[in-house]
Design a protein around this motif. Structure first.
Motif, PDB file in Angstrom:
ATOM      1  N   UNK A 141       0.825  -1.206   0.000  1.00  0.00           N
ATOM      2  CA  UNK A 141       0.000   0.000   0.000  1.00  0.00           C
ATOM      3  C   UNK A 141       0.857   1.254   0.000  1.00  0.00           C
ATOM      4  N   UNK A 142       1.898   1.255   0.804  1.00  0.00           N
ATOM      5  CA  UNK A 142       2.791   2.407   0.880  1.00  0.00           C
ATOM      6  C   UNK A 142       3.577   2.596  -0.413  1.00  0.00           C
ATOM      7  N   UNK A 143       4.109   1.517  -0.943  1.00  0.00           N
ATOM      8  CA  UNK A 143       4.905   1.579  -2.176  1.00  0.00           C
ATOM      9  C   UNK A 143       4.093   2.136  -3.348  1.00  0.00           C
ATOM     10  N   UNK A 144       2.839   1.718  -3.458  1.00  0.00           N
ATOM     11  CA  UNK A 144       1.986   2.152  -4.571  1.00  0.00           C
ATOM     12  C   UNK A 144       1.140   3.372  -4.226  1.00  0.00           C
ATOM     13  N   UNK A 145       1.217   3.801  -2.975  1.00  0.00           N
ATOM     14  CA  UNK A 145       0.421   4.940  -2.495  1.00  0.00           C
ATOM     15  C   UNK A 145      -1.078   4.669  -2.640  1.00  0.00           C
ATOM     16  N   UNK A 146      -1.475   3.434  -2.274  1.00  0.00           N
ATOM     17  CA  UNK A 146      -2.873   3.032  -2.306  1.00  0.00           C
ATOM     18  C   UNK A 146      -3.510   3.267  -0.947  1.00  0.00           C
ATOM     19  N   UNK A 147      -4.736   3.725  -0.951  1.00  0.00           N
ATOM     20  CA  UNK A 147      -5.472   3.899   0.292  1.00  0.00           C
ATOM     21  C   UNK A 147      -6.253   2.663   0.683  1.00  0.00           C
ATOM     22  N   UNK A 148      -6.311   1.680  -0.224  1.00  0.00           N
ATOM     23  CA  UNK A 148      -7.073   0.460   0.045  1.00  0.00           C
ATOM     24  C   UNK A 148      -6.636  -0.639  -0.901  1.00  0.00           C
ATOM     25  N   UNK A 149      -6.795  -1.861  -0.453  1.00  0.00           N
ATOM     26  CA  UNK A 149      -6.591  -3.032  -1.304  1.00  0.00           C
ATOM     27  C   UNK A 149      -7.786  -3.960  -1.136  1.00  0.00           C
ATOM     28  N   UNK A 150      -8.384  -4.383  -2.238  1.00  0.00           N
ATOM     29  CA  UNK A 150      -9.416  -5.413  -2.125  1.00  0.00           C
ATOM     30  C   UNK A 150      -8.765  -6.713  -1.650  1.00  0.00           C
ATOM     31  N   UNK A 151      -9.508  -7.489  -0.898  1.00  0.00           N
ATOM     32  CA  UNK A 151      -9.018  -8.779  -0.407  1.00  0.00           C
ATOM     33  C   UNK A 151      -9.820  -9.859  -1.118  1.00  0.00           C
ATOM     34  N   UNK A 152      -9.108 -10.763  -1.784  1.00  0.00           N
ATOM     35  CA  UNK A 152      -9.759 -11.828  -2.550  1.00  0.00           C
ATOM     36  C   UNK A 152      -9.258 -13.194  -2.096  1.00  0.00           C
ATOM     37  N   UNK A 153     -10.107 -14.202  -2.313  1.00  0.00           N
ATOM     38  CA  UNK A 153      -9.719 -15.572  -1.990  1.00  0.00           C
ATOM     39  C   UNK A 153      -8.986 -16.190  -3.185  1.00  0.00           C
ATOM     40  N   UNK A 154      -8.716 -17.473  -3.122  1.00  0.00           N
ATOM     41  CA  UNK A 154      -7.955 -18.146  -4.179  1.00  0.00           C
ATOM     42  C   UNK A 154      -8.707 -18.200  -5.507  1.00  0.00           C
TER      43      UNK A 154
END
Length: 146
Positions: free
Chosen positions: A105-118
């Protein structure tokens, strides 16, 4: 202290999302009403994209236009999320380390990441707010040395 923490422990599991055929106007209103800045785009439960408030700002019509407000509103209603969403989404997995996820998140300057399963099905979202909640929650568990 943070090395054993997993994304699933701190993510928001009840994710507000939209389908790719949702109008941008509807998505924008949903984000405004729910006070959220990121909106995963799903086909069924499978993640296909994401939009942010920044994406909406970029897609918004310029003030320097000859179109009337009615024409602008009509065009805005016709524009779908599919046209402005980010398709190559960086995601987290529930069992990912929270520290590694924060680095991404810090490296890409993202405020959020979706969480997905396999199966790439959306199961949550981890946001800056979740991280603040985590830090405060952990700091309250640690009693100060006296």
């Amino acid at each position: 202290m943070f090395n054993d923490l997993k994304v699933q422990d701190w993510m928001t599991p009840s994710v507000v999302s939209v389908s790719s055929d949702t109008s941008v106007a509807v998505a924008q209103q949903k984000m405004h009403d729910l006070n959220i800045r990121h909106l995963p785009v799903v086909d069924g439960r499978k993640l296909v994209g994401i939009i942010s408030l920044g994406d909406l700002r970029e897609a918004s019509p310029s003030d320097a236009t000859a179109l009337s407000i009615w024409e602008l509103n009509y065009l805005w209603e016709q524009l779908t999320v599919e046209k402005i969403m980010t398709r190559s989404v960086v995601v987290a997995r529930p069992d990912d380390s929270i520290v590694e996820t924060l680095r991404v998140m810090l490296e890409h300057r993202f405020g959020a990441l979706p969480v997905v399963d396999v199966h790439d099905q959306l199961v949550g979202i981890i946001t800056e707010v979740d991280i603040f909640r985590m830090v405060i929650g952990l700091s309250e568990r640690v009693s100060p040395a006296v």
